[in-house]
Design a protein around this motif. Structure first.
Motif, PDB file in Angstrom:
ATOM      1  N   ARG A  82       5.768 -14.381  -5.886  1.00 15.39           N
ATOM      2  CA  ARG A  82       5.769 -12.969  -5.508  1.00 15.39           C
ATOM      3  C   ARG A  82       6.550 -12.755  -4.211  1.00 15.39           C
ATOM      4  NH1 ARG A  82       3.354  -9.181  -2.485  1.00 15.39           N
ATOM      5  NH2 ARG A  82       2.058 -10.647  -1.337  1.00 15.39           N
ATOM      6  N   MET A  83       6.316 -13.630  -3.227  1.00 19.72           N
ATOM      7  CA  MET A  83       7.030 -13.524  -1.947  1.00 19.72           C
ATOM      8  C   MET A  83       8.535 -13.745  -2.143  1.00 19.72           C
ATOM      9  SD  MET A  83       4.865 -12.635   0.260  1.00 19.72           S
ATOM     10  CE  MET A  83       5.642 -12.929   1.832  1.00 19.72           C
ATOM     11  N   PHE A  84       8.893 -14.700  -3.024  1.00 16.27           N
ATOM     12  CA  PHE A  84      10.305 -14.951  -3.291  1.00 16.27           C
ATOM     13  C   PHE A  84      10.959 -13.724  -3.924  1.00 16.27           C
ATOM     14  CE2 PHE A  84      14.042 -17.317  -4.010  1.00 16.27           C
ATOM     15  CZ  PHE A  84      14.499 -17.011  -5.263  1.00 16.27           C
ATOM     16  N   GLU A  85      10.275 -13.108  -4.899  1.00 16.58           N
ATOM     17  CA  GLU A  85      10.799 -11.909  -5.559  1.00 16.58           C
ATOM     18  C   GLU A  85      10.957 -10.768  -4.556  1.00 16.58           C
ATOM     19  OE1 GLU A  85      11.852 -11.517  -8.680  1.00 16.58           O
ATOM     20  OE2 GLU A  85      11.408 -13.598  -9.171  1.00 16.58           O
ATOM     21  N   LEU A  86       9.973 -10.608  -3.676  1.00 15.13           N
ATOM     22  CA  LEU A  86      10.027  -9.568  -2.655  1.00 15.13           C
ATOM     23  C   LEU A  86      11.216  -9.783  -1.717  1.00 15.13           C
ATOM     24  CD1 LEU A  86       8.420  -7.083  -1.672  1.00 15.13           C
ATOM     25  CD2 LEU A  86       7.225  -8.613  -0.114  1.00 15.13           C
ATOM     26  N   LYS A  87      11.417 -11.019  -1.329  1.00 14.99           N
ATOM     27  CA  LYS A  87      12.531 -11.367  -0.441  1.00 14.99           C
ATOM     28  C   LYS A  87      13.868 -11.070  -1.125  1.00 14.99           C
ATOM     29  CE  LYS A  87      12.363 -15.196   2.226  1.00 14.99           C
ATOM     30  NZ  LYS A  87      12.487 -16.658   2.508  1.00 14.99           N
ATOM     31  N   GLN A  88      13.977 -11.420  -2.407  1.00 20.10           N
ATOM     32  CA  GLN A  88      15.203 -11.168  -3.157  1.00 20.10           C
ATOM     33  C   GLN A  88      15.464  -9.661  -3.276  1.00 20.10           C
ATOM     34  OE1 GLN A  88      16.718 -13.915  -2.946  1.00 20.10           O
ATOM     35  NE2 GLN A  88      17.177 -14.355  -5.102  1.00 20.10           N
ATOM     36  N   LYS A 113      -1.614 -20.034  -5.445  1.00 24.18           N
ATOM     37  CA  LYS A 113      -0.597 -20.312  -4.430  1.00 24.18           C
ATOM     38  C   LYS A 113       0.801 -20.194  -5.021  1.00 24.18           C
ATOM     39  CE  LYS A 113      -3.067 -23.422  -1.307  1.00 24.18           C
ATOM     40  NZ  LYS A 113      -3.152 -24.802  -0.803  1.00 24.18           N
ATOM     41  N   GLU A 114       0.992 -20.740  -6.228  1.00 21.58           N
ATOM     42  CA  GLU A 114       2.291 -20.664  -6.889  1.00 21.58           C
ATOM     43  C   GLU A 114       2.653 -19.204  -7.182  1.00 21.58           C
ATOM     44  OE1 GLU A 114       4.611 -23.023  -7.654  1.00 21.58           O
ATOM     45  OE2 GLU A 114       3.388 -24.435  -6.507  1.00 21.58           O
ATOM     46  N   ALA A 115       1.671 -18.427  -7.657  1.00 24.80           N
ATOM     47  CA  ALA A 115       1.928 -17.018  -7.957  1.00 24.80           C
ATOM     48  C   ALA A 115       2.294 -16.263  -6.683  1.00 24.80           C
ATOM     49  CB  ALA A 115       0.716 -16.384  -8.622  1.00 24.80           C
ATOM     50  N   GLU A 116       1.588 -16.507  -5.587  1.00 22.39           N
ATOM     51  CA  GLU A 116       1.880 -15.856  -4.308  1.00 22.39           C
ATOM     52  C   GLU A 116       3.266 -16.248  -3.805  1.00 22.39           C
ATOM     53  OE1 GLU A 116       1.325 -13.406  -1.050  1.00 22.39           O
ATOM     54  OE2 GLU A 116       0.235 -13.521  -2.955  1.00 22.39           O
ATOM     55  N   LYS A 127      -9.637 -26.310  -7.857  1.00 19.48           N
ATOM     56  CA  LYS A 127      -8.350 -26.832  -7.388  1.00 19.48           C
ATOM     57  C   LYS A 127      -7.205 -26.304  -8.234  1.00 19.48           C
ATOM     58  CE  LYS A 127      -9.306 -31.233  -5.115  1.00 19.48           C
ATOM     59  NZ  LYS A 127      -9.067 -32.674  -5.183  1.00 19.48           N
ATOM     60  N   VAL A 128      -7.379 -26.313  -9.557  1.00 16.75           N
ATOM     61  CA  VAL A 128      -6.331 -25.843 -10.460  1.00 16.75           C
ATOM     62  C   VAL A 128      -6.083 -24.356 -10.232  1.00 16.75           C
ATOM     63  CG1 VAL A 128      -5.806 -25.404 -12.896  1.00 16.75           C
ATOM     64  CG2 VAL A 128      -6.732 -27.612 -12.207  1.00 16.75           C
ATOM     65  N   ARG A 129      -7.172 -23.580 -10.132  1.00 19.55           N
ATOM     66  CA  ARG A 129      -7.045 -22.141  -9.935  1.00 19.55           C
ATOM     67  C   ARG A 129      -6.351 -21.813  -8.614  1.00 19.55           C
ATOM     68  NH1 ARG A 129     -12.162 -19.829  -8.911  1.00 19.55           N
ATOM     69  NH2 ARG A 129     -12.759 -21.496 -10.240  1.00 19.55           N
ATOM     70  N   SER A 130      -6.742 -22.495  -7.532  1.00 21.36           N
ATOM     71  CA  SER A 130      -6.128 -22.207  -6.226  1.00 21.36           C
ATOM     72  C   SER A 130      -4.652 -22.603  -6.220  1.00 21.36           C
ATOM     73  CB  SER A 130      -6.879 -22.909  -5.106  1.00 21.36           C
ATOM     74  OG  SER A 130      -6.665 -24.296  -5.130  1.00 21.36           O
ATOM     75  N   LYS A 131      -4.305 -23.667  -6.926  1.00 24.68           N
ATOM     76  CA  LYS A 131      -2.904 -24.075  -7.008  1.00 24.68           C
ATOM     77  C   LYS A 131      -2.091 -23.022  -7.746  1.00 24.68           C
ATOM     78  CE  LYS A 131       0.001 -28.005  -8.151  1.00 24.68           C
ATOM     79  NZ  LYS A 131       0.057 -29.363  -8.667  1.00 24.68           N
ATOM     80  N   GLU A 132      -2.642 -22.492  -8.841  1.00 21.46           N
ATOM     81  CA  GLU A 132      -1.955 -21.443  -9.583  1.00 21.46           C
ATOM     82  C   GLU A 132      -1.791 -20.184  -8.729  1.00 21.46           C
ATOM     83  OE1 GLU A 132      -3.500 -22.667 -14.063  1.00 21.46           O
ATOM     84  OE2 GLU A 132      -4.352 -20.922 -13.053  1.00 21.46           O
TER      85      GLU A 132
END
Length: 138
Positions: free
Chosen positions: A122-128, A116-119, A109-114
């Motif tokens: 990454r998507m936010f940075e790509l959009k910017q 998801k946050e990283a993805e 659960k902890v790993r998948s949450k991390e």
């Protein structure tokens, strides 16, 4: 054939733990007192009963009044159902496996949450970055 009831009561009588075996057979009560010393665990008590019960010296039988306790059948049914629900896992190895499974589940659960946050980051940075590139042409 008569009914036989046995009961063990363990209590602390300074400085030792005492066990009192009561045996009611054919409306006659016999008692035996055993000194355990240090506080016995459930496993130690069970082992003691299995190994030493037949060598115990009970007191002479005394006539006693045995109360017949009738329980409500619905209550008995509820108690049986409750006991069946509380059985849980039996062996220590199964308990250890279950604990390991729960630990792995928490880590996953902890790993998948991390991830998801990283993805998301990454998507936010790509959009910017795309947004900035659009403005470079003017």
């Amino acid at each position: 054939m008569g009914e036989v009831r046995s009961r063990l009561t363990v209590y602390f009588e300074d400085p030792f733990w005492i066990g009192v075996f009561e045996c009611i057979e054919n409306k006659k009560l016999s008692v035996c007192k055993v000194t355990f010393g240090a506080e016995p665990t459930d496993a130690e008590i069970q082992e003691f009963i299995l190994n030493n019960y037949y060598s115990l010296r009970f007191s002479p039988a005394v006539t006693t009044v045995v109360k017949e306790t009738k329980k409500n059948p619905k209550r008995l049914q509820r108690e049986a159902k409750k006991q069946m629900l509380n059985t849980g896992i039996g062996t220590k190895s199964q308990v250890a496996l279950k604990l390991q499974q729960e630990k792995n589940k928490q880590e996953r659960k902890v790993r998948s949450k991390e991830e998801k946050e990283a993805e998301k980051l990454r998507m936010f940075e790509l959009k910017q970055q795309k947004r900035l590139e659009k403005h470079k042409g003017h």
